[in-house]
Design a protein around this motif. Structure first.
Motif, PDB file in Angstrom:
ATOM      1  N   LYS A 138      -0.131   6.827   7.329  1.00 49.41           N
ATOM      2  CA  LYS A 138      -0.707   6.454   8.618  1.00 49.41           C
ATOM      3  C   LYS A 138      -0.081   7.245   9.757  1.00 49.41           C
ATOM      4  CE  LYS A 138      -1.329   2.306  11.518  1.00 49.41           C
ATOM      5  NZ  LYS A 138      -1.060   0.840  11.607  1.00 49.41           N
ATOM      6  N   LYS A 166      -8.399   3.227   6.817  1.00 47.07           N
ATOM      7  CA  LYS A 166      -7.118   2.720   6.342  1.00 47.07           C
ATOM      8  C   LYS A 166      -6.221   3.920   6.064  1.00 47.07           C
ATOM      9  CE  LYS A 166      -8.895  -1.576   4.356  1.00 47.07           C
ATOM     10  NZ  LYS A 166      -8.949  -2.444   3.150  1.00 47.07           N
ATOM     11  N   ASP A 204       0.846  -1.187   0.000  1.00 50.53           N
ATOM     12  CA  ASP A 204       0.000   0.000   0.000  1.00 50.53           C
ATOM     13  C   ASP A 204       0.884   1.241   0.000  1.00 50.53           C
ATOM     14  OD1 ASP A 204      -1.851   1.976   0.313  1.00 50.53           O
ATOM     15  OD2 ASP A 204      -2.617   1.295   2.245  1.00 50.53           O
TER      16      ASP A 204
END
Length: 460
Positions: free
Chosen positions: A83, A435, A77
């Protein structure tokens, strides 16, 4: 202007070491003994998605180690480094080791901080990232701002964003970029030959409308974007069960994606003649609601029997597609939260798209992967068109019990004849879970890939 969460290279910042389980031992060996010992005590080993705040000798923050996918990972990803924007304490940071895709890591950093704060105060942290070398801060900021604005639209409930609210958002965007704006409202839709838009929206207390704005030089390549703007979908007289209505404020997600893409195009001043069409309605229930079995005229002259009032999106899109097709543009793109069948086939994260143009399809698939905005081509399987047959009209608005996303695309395809190329995206417009770069809630799908494609095709 660069996004507020981006920092300049000359600003004091803390390093982020992006590591894998294979590279962590070498990087750890270059750190001060205290930081090494702390990471070991915490059990940090570079596992994908894990992080460790590393202290210096004074107990202050030395930097951050973060685990990413290795090169042999089957699932990777490029948004994963983003994140960190939700995990780190306030301050400025920099990637000490290069991200696999610095541009997408930066974009995910910005998009991951999003939260919808219209109705409650949201906590905001100034977690800022030094723009990595080679990243176009202006373009990344442009994309992030457009996506965030459209996420807000999808997340706003219909009591504050009806068809008139969609129009207000579109008008504000058009005025900001100097576009020419018009809107055809209520019975004027009948006078100007948009009967299906009127029929679908007439039961609502807020009148239906067709939003229309244009931007760019008249002799530039003509690109027309169309977005499904159903502010709320009860299903009409074929009413949805209550559980299926809970997310129906997102049924204008196609309009939101269209406005996001238009914002990117106009902000980058791509040399195209852009036209945006958004049929904006609420599919409500009242004594004047359209009914199962009704036969509606369309702008194109094709008569449509209503097999189900919950298949309303294709009706309003059909009138808009007919208008777009009348000027034979180089490309028509529509975005629509059109069918549950698309989610059954491909799930919420992978919208299908439909086009007869193989070269365009290849470009869409390539850019979708390149910018982490994935889509998947499904066929315009013309033998299924017989499922749309009607005994009383030119066609029915619903197909058989299977292949529902395909038959919906085939329905729309009937209303495009002269455009040089046409593509339909059947999007979900929602993240069911958070996500990296994709918080739970309203989402913009397929717009970023089309922006990348148009930049490549027509040049900035």
């Amino acid at each position: 202007m660069p996004h507020a969460l981006l920092a300049s290279a000359n600003e004091a910042s803390k390093p982020i070491w992006l590591v894998t389980e294979q590279t962590w031992p070498d990087i750890a060996g270059q750190l001060p003994p205290l930081a090494q010992g702390f990471a070991k005590a915490q059990g940090f080993a570079g596992k994908t998605g894990s992080h460790c705040l590393l202290p210096d000798a004074n107990g202050d923050l030395l930097g951050v180690a973060f685990g990413i996918n290795g090169t042999d990972a089957k699932q990777s990803d490029p948004f994963l480094p983003g994140k960190l924007s939700t995990l780190l304490p306030e301050g400025a940071y920099r990637f000490e080791t290069e991200a696999p895709n610095p541009t997408l890591a930066t974009l995910a950093w910005l998009l991951g901080t999003y939260s919808f704060g219209r109705y409650r105060k949201r906590s905001e942290k100034a977690v800022r990232l030094v723009v990595p070398n080679g990243v176009d801060a202006e373009d990344v900021s442009r994309i992030a701002n457009a996506v965030v604005a459209s996420r807000d639209l999808v997340n706003t409930p219909t009591n504050d964003l009806g068809p008139d609210g969609i129009e207000a958002a579109a008008r504000q965007l058009a005025e900001r970029h100097g576009a020419s704006f018009t809107s055809i409202v209520d019975d004027d839709l009948l006078k100007q030959n948009f009967p299906m838009i009127h029929a679908v929206g007439r039961a609502s207390i807020t009148p239906p409308r067709l939003i229309d704005f244009t931007w760019g030089e008249p002799d530039a390549p003509r690109v027309t974007l169309i977005g499904k703007g159903v502010a709320f979908d009860t299903g009409g007289l074929d009413i949805k069960p209550a559980s299926s209505m809970l997310l129906m404020r997102k049924d204008m997600g196609g309009a939101a994606a269209t406005l996001a893409l238009a914002d990117m195009i106009m902000g980058a001043r791509l040399p195209v003649r852009l036209r945006v069409l958004i049929p904006a309605v609420e599919n409500a229930i009242s004594s004047n609601a359209f009914r199962p079995g009704d036969i509606l005229p369309s702008r194109k002259g094709i008569s449509v029997e209503i097999g189900n009032t919950d298949a309303e999106g294709r009706l309003i899109l059909a009138d808009a597609l007919s208008l777009a097709d009348e000027e034979s543009p180089d490309l028509i793109v529509d975005f629509a939260t059109l069918t549950g069948a698309a989610r059954v086939a491909l799930g919420p994260e992978l919208p299908p798209f439909y086009t007869d143009d193989d070269a365009l399809a290849a470009d869409i698939a390539r850019h979708g992967l390149a910018v982490n905005d994935p889509v998947w081509r499904l066929p315009l399987w013309y033998p299924y068109q017989s499922q749309l047959d009607s005994k009383f009209a030119d066609m029915n608005n619903t197909g058989g019990p299977m292949g529902g996303s395909i038959t919906a695309a085939l329905f729309l395809r009937r209303f495009v004849e002269t455009a040089k190329a046409y593509v339909h995206f059947d999007i979900f417009a929602w993240n069911n879970a958070t996500k990296p770069g994709r918080p739970e809630g309203g989402e913009v799908q397929a717009a970023r890939l089309m922006y990348a494609l148009l930049k490549e095709r027509y040049g900035a």
